[in-house]
Design a protein around this motif. Structure first.
Motif, PDB file in Angstrom:
ATOM      1  N   MET A 170       0.849  -1.208   0.000  1.00  0.00           N
ATOM      2  CA  MET A 170       0.000   0.000   0.000  1.00  0.00           C
ATOM      3  C   MET A 170       0.885   1.259   0.000  1.00  0.00           C
ATOM      4  N   ALA A 171       0.475   2.249  -0.747  1.00  0.00           N
ATOM      5  CA  ALA A 171       1.247   3.502  -0.857  1.00  0.00           C
ATOM      6  C   ALA A 171       1.336   4.214   0.485  1.00  0.00           C
ATOM      7  N   LYS A 172       2.514   4.792   0.743  1.00  0.00           N
ATOM      8  CA  LYS A 172       2.747   5.478   2.018  1.00  0.00           C
ATOM      9  C   LYS A 172       2.426   6.968   1.960  1.00  0.00           C
ATOM     10  N   TYR A 173       2.480   7.545   0.756  1.00  0.00           N
ATOM     11  CA  TYR A 173       2.332   8.995   0.638  1.00  0.00           C
ATOM     12  C   TYR A 173       1.140   9.367  -0.223  1.00  0.00           C
ATOM     13  N   THR A 174       0.536  10.508   0.121  1.00  0.00           N
ATOM     14  CA  THR A 174      -0.571  11.032  -0.683  1.00  0.00           C
ATOM     15  C   THR A 174      -0.044  12.200  -1.520  1.00  0.00           C
ATOM     16  N   LYS A 175      -0.852  12.619  -2.464  1.00  0.00           N
ATOM     17  CA  LYS A 175      -0.523  13.781  -3.288  1.00  0.00           C
ATOM     18  C   LYS A 175      -0.298  15.002  -2.383  1.00  0.00           C
ATOM     19  N   ASP A 176      -1.138  15.154  -1.348  1.00  0.00           N
ATOM     20  CA  ASP A 176      -0.999  16.284  -0.417  1.00  0.00           C
ATOM     21  C   ASP A 176       0.349  16.282   0.296  1.00  0.00           C
ATOM     22  N   ASP A 177       0.818  15.079   0.714  1.00  0.00           N
ATOM     23  CA  ASP A 177       2.134  14.974   1.370  1.00  0.00           C
ATOM     24  C   ASP A 177       3.217  15.502   0.432  1.00  0.00           C
ATOM     25  N   ILE A 178       3.090  15.127  -0.827  1.00  0.00           N
ATOM     26  CA  ILE A 178       4.106  15.489  -1.818  1.00  0.00           C
ATOM     27  C   ILE A 178       4.066  16.993  -2.093  1.00  0.00           C
ATOM     28  N   ILE A 179       2.858  17.551  -2.179  1.00  0.00           N
ATOM     29  CA  ILE A 179       2.719  19.003  -2.387  1.00  0.00           C
ATOM     30  C   ILE A 179       3.367  19.763  -1.230  1.00  0.00           C
ATOM     31  N   LYS A 180       3.172  19.278  -0.002  1.00  0.00           N
ATOM     32  CA  LYS A 180       3.805  19.930   1.167  1.00  0.00           C
ATOM     33  C   LYS A 180       5.321  19.922   1.019  1.00  0.00           C
ATOM     34  N   ARG A 181       5.866  18.782   0.601  1.00  0.00           N
ATOM     35  CA  ARG A 181       7.321  18.686   0.398  1.00  0.00           C
ATOM     36  C   ARG A 181       7.765  19.596  -0.734  1.00  0.00           C
ATOM     37  N   ALA A 182       6.963  19.668  -1.775  1.00  0.00           N
ATOM     38  CA  ALA A 182       7.299  20.531  -2.917  1.00  0.00           C
ATOM     39  C   ALA A 182       7.358  21.987  -2.461  1.00  0.00           C
TER      40      ALA A 182
END
Length: 142
Positions: free
Chosen positions: A1-13
């Motif tokens: 199962m995936a650990k990260y969501t699109k929102d998590d990635i946007i925060k990192r971006a």
């Protein structure tokens, strides 16, 4: 199962964007831009170009070919004058430097994602094949 969501990635971006905004390249760009806006000669030439561009559009619209060509030539001549001003050269170089930094970051992310996909599927990094591609290649030999 995936650990990260699109929102998590946007925060990192956004974190990455803040880091990029705090680099030498961006600092230099901000200084160069400020110098451009504070330079009277640059302002005058930019105003001339804008006026001539409006004129060129009208001349083209009314089919005045000769006058349109002359106006385009005047614009090109003023653009050359602009490009010969050191602060303009610095500004253009700083734009290139910031763009290169952004391209480098985008490529690094893209390449890393590709490598991670290859590795996580049991693929081969050297050949650039994913596990699925290798399995399908092996199956076709039997």
């Amino acid at each position: 199962m995936a650990k990260y969501t699109k929102d998590d990635i946007i925060k990192r971006a956004e974190e990455l964007a803040r880091m990029i905004a705090d680099t030498e390249e961006v600092e230099f760009f901000k200084r160069a831009e400020a110098q451009i806006h504070g330079n009277e000669k640059v302002k005058t030439l930019m105003t001339s170009i804008k006026g001539l561009q409006k004129q060129a559009v009208n001349l083209q619209h009314f089919g005045k070919e000769e006058a349109h060509k002359k106006t385009e030539a005047k614009i090109a001549s003023i653009e050359e004058q602009l490009d010969s001003i050191p602060v303009v050269q610095e500004f253009k170089q700083s734009q290139l430097d910031v763009n290169n930094l952004l391209q480098t970051v985008a490529s690094a992310i893209s390449n890393k994602v590709t490598d991670e996909v290859i590795l996580s599927t049991g693929g081969n990094l050297l050949s650039g094949e994913t596990g699925a591609q290798i399995k399908n290649t092996n199956c076709s030999h039997h």
